[in-house]
Design a protein around this motif. Structure first.
Motif, PDB file in Angstrom:
ATOM      1  N   LYS A 209       0.738  -1.325   0.307  1.00  9.91           N
ATOM      2  CA  LYS A 209       0.379  -0.228  -0.164  1.00  9.91           C
ATOM      3  C   LYS A 209       0.758   1.604   0.038  1.00  9.91           C
ATOM      4  N   PHE A 210       1.905   0.743   0.832  1.00 14.00           N
ATOM      5  CA  PHE A 210       2.672   2.776   0.762  1.00 14.00           C
ATOM      6  C   PHE A 210       3.226   2.937  -0.887  1.00 14.00           C
TER       7      PHE A 210
ATOM      8  N   PHE B 105       4.082   5.732  -5.386  1.00 10.33           N
ATOM      9  CA  PHE B 105       5.480   6.384  -5.385  1.00 10.33           C
ATOM     10  C   PHE B 105       6.050   5.646  -7.302  1.00 10.33           C
ATOM     11  N   SER B 106       6.175   6.258  -8.001  1.00  7.91           N
ATOM     12  CA  SER B 106       6.020   6.644  -9.131  1.00  7.91           C
ATOM     13  C   SER B 106       7.261   6.080  -9.763  1.00  7.91           C
TER      14      SER B 106
ATOM     15  N   GLY C 189      16.757  16.671  -1.929  1.00  6.64           N
ATOM     16  CA  GLY C 189      15.929  17.436  -3.395  1.00  6.64           C
ATOM     17  C   GLY C 189      16.201  16.487  -3.781  1.00  6.64           C
ATOM     18  N   TRP C 190      15.242  15.572  -3.298  1.00  2.44           N
ATOM     19  CA  TRP C 190      14.230  14.609  -4.921  1.00  2.44           C
ATOM     20  C   TRP C 190      12.666  15.622  -4.962  1.00  2.44           C
ATOM     21  N   ASP C 191      12.614  15.454  -6.519  1.00  5.62           N
ATOM     22  CA  ASP C 191      11.247  16.047  -7.391  1.00  5.62           C
ATOM     23  C   ASP C 191      10.160  15.535  -6.359  1.00  5.62           C
ATOM     24  N   VAL C 192      10.131  15.413  -5.330  1.00  2.00           N
ATOM     25  CA  VAL C 192       8.452  14.636  -4.867  1.00  2.00           C
ATOM     26  C   VAL C 192       7.457  15.215  -5.425  1.00  2.00           C
ATOM     27  N   GLU C 193       6.830  15.904  -5.912  1.00  2.43           N
ATOM     28  CA  GLU C 193       5.907  16.343  -6.346  1.00  2.43           C
ATOM     29  C   GLU C 193       5.710  14.997  -7.801  1.00  2.43           C
ATOM     30  N   ARG C 194       7.211  15.410  -8.661  1.00  2.00           N
ATOM     31  CA  ARG C 194       6.633  13.958  -9.927  1.00  2.00           C
ATOM     32  C   ARG C 194       7.074  12.749  -9.329  1.00  2.00           C
ATOM     33  N   LEU C 195       7.154  12.221  -8.253  1.00  2.00           N
ATOM     34  CA  LEU C 195       7.226  11.761  -8.308  1.00  2.00           C
ATOM     35  C   LEU C 195       6.650  10.549  -7.131  1.00  2.00           C
TER      36      LEU C 195
ATOM     37  N   GLY D 293      -1.586   4.455  -6.130  1.00  2.00           N
ATOM     38  CA  GLY D 293      -0.830   3.618  -7.727  1.00  2.00           C
ATOM     39  C   GLY D 293      -1.097   4.321  -9.103  1.00  2.00           C
ATOM     40  N   ILE D 294      -1.566   5.206  -9.602  1.00  2.00           N
ATOM     41  CA  ILE D 294      -1.956   5.788 -10.289  1.00  2.00           C
ATOM     42  C   ILE D 294      -1.514   6.729 -11.379  1.00  2.00           C
TER      43      ILE D 294
END
Length: 309
Positions: A161-162, A166-167, A292-298, A303-304
């Motif tokens: 579930k967690f 994350f993509s 510094g990860w791109d949190v929004e993009r990832l 799961g979609i």
């Protein structure tokens, strides 16, 4: 089946130590007969409806395709080949030494020839005995082992579930025979420079930035079950970030901050699964933003990734 049933380490420690070594023996068979994958993704166990499995292996090493499964319902080890061969034996009544012998007899019975390079426990403090001569570890309580599998199965789906949010590059949910924990790991594409003196297991596991979430059943250093999460390498200020729920805390583990949420604090909470998911998310958000990860993009809600769904 109760959600998050009680599993105090003291009540099954002897069985856990024996089972851990059983798992290492079969895990080393998997290491020898499987195809190497980045970050050792080839090595751990996956969950089944009755226990844990090596997944199919062989073929590229000259063996038939085969699997080795632990059945924690009927408490058997089952080796099977794609050609229809099958061999099984009870997990009860074995020392590590006799389990080692019976495992290789079962493999031989289905036409599999495997040699493990170092037939000793891996990174178990104070234990350098060969598997073939270990008669000291010989406790297997089927009630507690089945309980371990129940907890493992529940945490497995919680980690799935967690994972769904994350993509980016992310591992499967893995049950590691090294540390006897279950975890899922998110990766950035940033290479981590490491010293040549760093051991090769660590170099491969942490060759990229990671944020890992998991659960372990306790050990001598932390003698109780707990959910955990960490960032490697840990960015500056990570241990100063707030955690949820309030019972979670930062501990220092091998010189780096480790977020810990005790299992017994979760299982008595009003919303146990929500508490754990919130815990994992707060660590991920803190670590990803500091690194510094791109949190929004990832982000991958539910799961979609389909923008029209």
């Amino acid at each position: 089946m109760q959600l998050f049933p009680s599993i105090p380490l003291a009540d099954w420690k002897d069985s856990k130590e024996t089972l851990h070594r059983f798992a290492q023996i079969v895990g080393k068979v998997r290491l020898a007969a499987g195809v190497r994958r980045n970050h050792w993704w080839n090595v751990p166990y996956h969950l089944t409806g009755r226990g844990i499995t090596t997944r199919p292996m062989g073929l590229v090493d000259g063996n038939p395709v085969f699997t080795v499964d632990f059945d924690f319902v009927d408490h058997r080890l089952v080796a099977q080949s794609i050609e229809g061969g099958s061999a099984a034996f009870s997990l009860l009544g074995h020392s590590v030494a006799s389990f080692y012998d019976r495992t290789f007899e079962a493999l031989d019975a289905i036409g599999v020839k495997v040699t493990i390079d170092h037939p000793h426990p891996f990174d178990i403090p104070g234990d350098g005995h060969p598997f073939s001569s270990d008669t000291a570890h010989a406790t297997y309580d089927p009630v507690w082992v089945n309980r371990y599998w129940q907890v493992l199965s529940q945490v497995n789906l919680l980690l799935e579930k967690f994972s769904s949010g994350f993509s980016g590059k992310i591992s499967p949910v893995h049950h590691f025979w090294h540390t006897f924990d279950i975890a899922v790991t998110r990766f950035s594409d940033r290479v981590v420079e490491q010293s040549p003196e760093t051991d090769p297991v660590t170099r491969e596991a942490y060759s990229r930035e990671v944020i890992s979430a998991g659960f372990w059943f306790g050990d001598d250093a932390f003698p109780e079950p707990a959910f955990y999460s960490y960032v490697a390498p840990a960015p500056e200020g990570l241990a100063d970030q707030p955690l949820r729920p309030p019972s979670a805390q930062w501990l220092e583990q091998r010189g780096s901050p480790l977020a810990v949420l005790r299992y017994d604090d979760v299982r008595t909470a009003d919303n146990p699964m929500g508490n754990v998911l919130d815990f994992y998310e707060t660590v991920y958000q803190a670590g990803a933003r500091l690194a510094g990860w791109d949190v929004e993009r990832l982000t991958c809600p539910g799961g979609i990734t389909d923008p029209y769904a």
